[in-house]
Structures are given as C-alpha cells and as structure tokens.
Design an enzyme around this catalytic site. Sequence first.
Site, PDB file in Angstrom:
ATOM      1  CG  MET A 191      -8.543   6.544   2.764  1.00  0.00           C
ATOM      2  SD  MET A 191      -7.689   6.247   4.316  1.00  0.00           S
ATOM      3  CE  MET A 191      -6.126   7.043   3.991  1.00  0.00           C
ATOM      4  CB  SER A 196      -0.900   0.015   1.232  1.00  0.00           C
ATOM      5  OG  SER A 196      -1.512   1.279   1.371  1.00  0.00           O
ATOM      6  CG  PHE A 214      -6.001   6.897  10.432  1.00  0.00           C
ATOM      7  CD1 PHE A 214      -5.302   8.074  10.201  1.00  0.00           C
ATOM      8  CD2 PHE A 214      -7.316   6.975  10.855  1.00  0.00           C
ATOM      9  CE1 PHE A 214      -5.910   9.316  10.394  1.00  0.00           C
ATOM     10  CE2 PHE A 214      -7.929   8.200  11.060  1.00  0.00           C
ATOM     11  CZ  PHE A 214      -7.219   9.379  10.828  1.00  0.00           C
ATOM     12  N   GLY A 215      -3.326   4.035   8.218  1.00  0.00           N
ATOM     13  CA  GLY A 215      -2.363   2.947   8.175  1.00  0.00           C
ATOM     14  C   GLY A 215      -1.788   2.688   9.556  1.00  0.00           C
ATOM     15  CG  HIS A 233      -9.480  -0.095  -0.680  1.00  0.00           C
ATOM     16  ND1 HIS A 233      -8.941  -0.487   0.536  1.00  0.00           N
ATOM     17  CD2 HIS A 233     -10.823  -0.101  -0.510  1.00  0.00           C
ATOM     18  CE1 HIS A 233      -9.930  -0.702   1.388  1.00  0.00           C
ATOM     19  NE2 HIS A 233     -11.077  -0.468   0.783  1.00  0.00           N
ATOM     20  CG  MET A 293     -11.732  -3.092   5.007  1.00  0.00           C
ATOM     21  SD  MET A 293     -10.214  -2.518   4.200  1.00  0.00           S
ATOM     22  CE  MET A 293      -9.484  -1.505   5.494  1.00  0.00           C
ATOM     23  CG  HIS A 321      -3.922  -1.746  -1.857  1.00  0.00           C
ATOM     24  ND1 HIS A 321      -4.976  -2.520  -2.292  1.00  0.00           N
ATOM     25  CD2 HIS A 321      -4.401  -1.012  -0.818  1.00  0.00           C
ATOM     26  CE1 HIS A 321      -6.053  -2.263  -1.551  1.00  0.00           C
ATOM     27  NE2 HIS A 321      -5.732  -1.350  -0.657  1.00  0.00           N
ATOM     28  CG  MET A 343     -11.301   2.766   2.036  1.00  0.00           C
ATOM     29  SD  MET A 343      -9.982   2.640   3.258  1.00  0.00           S
ATOM     30  CE  MET A 343      -8.558   2.951   2.201  1.00  0.00           C
ATOM     31  CG  ASP A 369      -5.251   1.930   1.054  1.00  0.00           C
ATOM     32  OD1 ASP A 369      -6.211   1.167   0.844  1.00  0.00           O
ATOM     33  OD2 ASP A 369      -4.177   1.541   1.550  1.00  0.00           O
ATOM     34  CG  ASP A 428      -6.405  -2.882   2.972  1.00  0.00           C
ATOM     35  OD1 ASP A 428      -5.389  -2.602   3.628  1.00  0.00           O
ATOM     36  OD2 ASP A 428      -6.977  -2.067   2.226  1.00  0.00           O
ATOM     37  N   GLY A 429      -5.013  -4.553   6.008  1.00  0.00           N
ATOM     38  CA  GLY A 429      -4.943  -3.993   7.347  1.00  0.00           C
ATOM     39  C   GLY A 429      -4.135  -4.827   8.320  1.00  0.00           C
ATOM     40  N   GLY A 430      -3.009  -4.298   8.753  1.00  0.00           N
ATOM     41  CA  GLY A 430      -2.222  -4.968   9.780  1.00  0.00           C
ATOM     42  C   GLY A 430      -1.542  -6.242   9.350  1.00  0.00           C
ATOM     43  CB  SER A 476       4.036   0.257   8.240  1.00  0.00           C
ATOM     44  OG  SER A 476       3.066  -0.568   8.857  1.00  0.00           O
TER      45      SER A 476
END
Length: 229
Positions: free
Chosen positions: A41, A12, A147-148, A70, A141, A37, A72, A39, A176-178, A199
């Site tokens: 927003m 991302s 937020f990242g 994506h 998700m 990817h 959002m 994102d 997607d996420g963590g 990250s």
Amino acid sequence: MTFDRSLKIAPSILAADFADFGAECAAVEAQGADWIHVDVMDGHFVPNISFGPTTCAAIRPHIKGVMDVHLMIAPVDPYIDAFAAAGADILTAHVEAGPHIHRTLQAIRAAGCKAGVALNPGTPASAVEDLLDIVDLVCVMTVNPGFGGQKFIPLAPKIATLRRMIGDRPVHIEIDGGVTVDTAPECVKAGADVLVAGSAVFKGGSASDPAAYGDNIRAIRQAAEGTYV
C-alpha cells in the site's frame, strides 16, 4: 506454479508481527498456509502505507511456496520489475489504479510473474471481462482496500458472475477482505478458490507459538468446504 482450482488459504502478512516477518511467513506456511499474501500500500491509491520490494525480497527466502503480491498502488508500471526481482510469483494490480490495465498486465507477465487484476467493492465484474484471456487471477475485494480488520462486504453475486465469465479458463478467483469462518463458505459457494485472511489466521498465535495459526487455517478451510463442526 501449476494451475488447479483446489481451495487455497493465503494468510495476509499485514496481520503478522512486522518485527518478525521471516519467522511469521515460515510459521504460517508450516501450519498449512497454501500461499503467502503480501499487501503493498502506497498512501496514495489507498489511505495507508505498508511495505515495498525490499520487504518482499527479505521475506522471499523464508517462503517455500507462492508469494502472492497485491499492489494497492498507483501508478503500478514503474514498480513491476522491482517486485518481480524481489521474488513475487503473482503480481496483482487494480483495474482502478490506472488508465492502461491491459498494458500493466502484459508488463507483469513479461516480467515473469503470474498476472492478477483486482476489483474494488464498487467496481463491477464487467470491468475485467475483456482481460480474462491475459490474467491468471481475479481478486475480488470484499472490503475497501487500505486497512486490515474491516467488516466483510457480501458480494456473492459478483463472485458468481466472474465464475461464469471465466468459464474453463485457468484463472483463480481470490477473495480479499474480512474472510472468516463465517464468511468463507459463501465465497467458495459462489466460485472462489483462493481466500486471503489476515487477522482470522494470525489471531491467538505467534511465530514462536504458531499452533493457533494452524487451528485457524483448518477452521477456515473446513468451513469453506462445508466440513467445519
């Protein structure tokens, strides 16, 4: 895009250097990223603002493979054509973003893109059951969007339910996420084949010194495939 269910790592760019997006996209692809990817927003559907079609158009020449966008945002429909024109290969809209998700997915496909549908952590798999014949990707998700860098929410039963529902349809399951070395294995074991990581991919490197990107991508891939040492 030809469908296959092999594992894909999709960094991302929300975690990349905003001042050097083109070089960051090229660098992370050269280091083994399968998709890029993006994102998007809007500060309305989610509590943050990132970027829009102009940014996608600017980075498209720097991406050789798949640009996975994506959305959002709400509403979605007025912006589909702009993101398609900007070069998106996949456009993913949230099932929670409007009252007519089926029409949104039809519009995405009509614009020439693959259609994805995303589910927030509190939304059950059953919300997309009647959409599986008109989507190419379901994005689960595993953080609340906006937020990242958030902590992973374990949702393996939901992923497994989706995998059973999809059956032999050519539909990707994206997480997607963590996503990290620690969380990737349970996602893939449950049935996911696309892992978005921000990250966890971009930490420790830069566009001018991207070796860490490759190390991070390989570590996530190996962990997910059960070969990480």
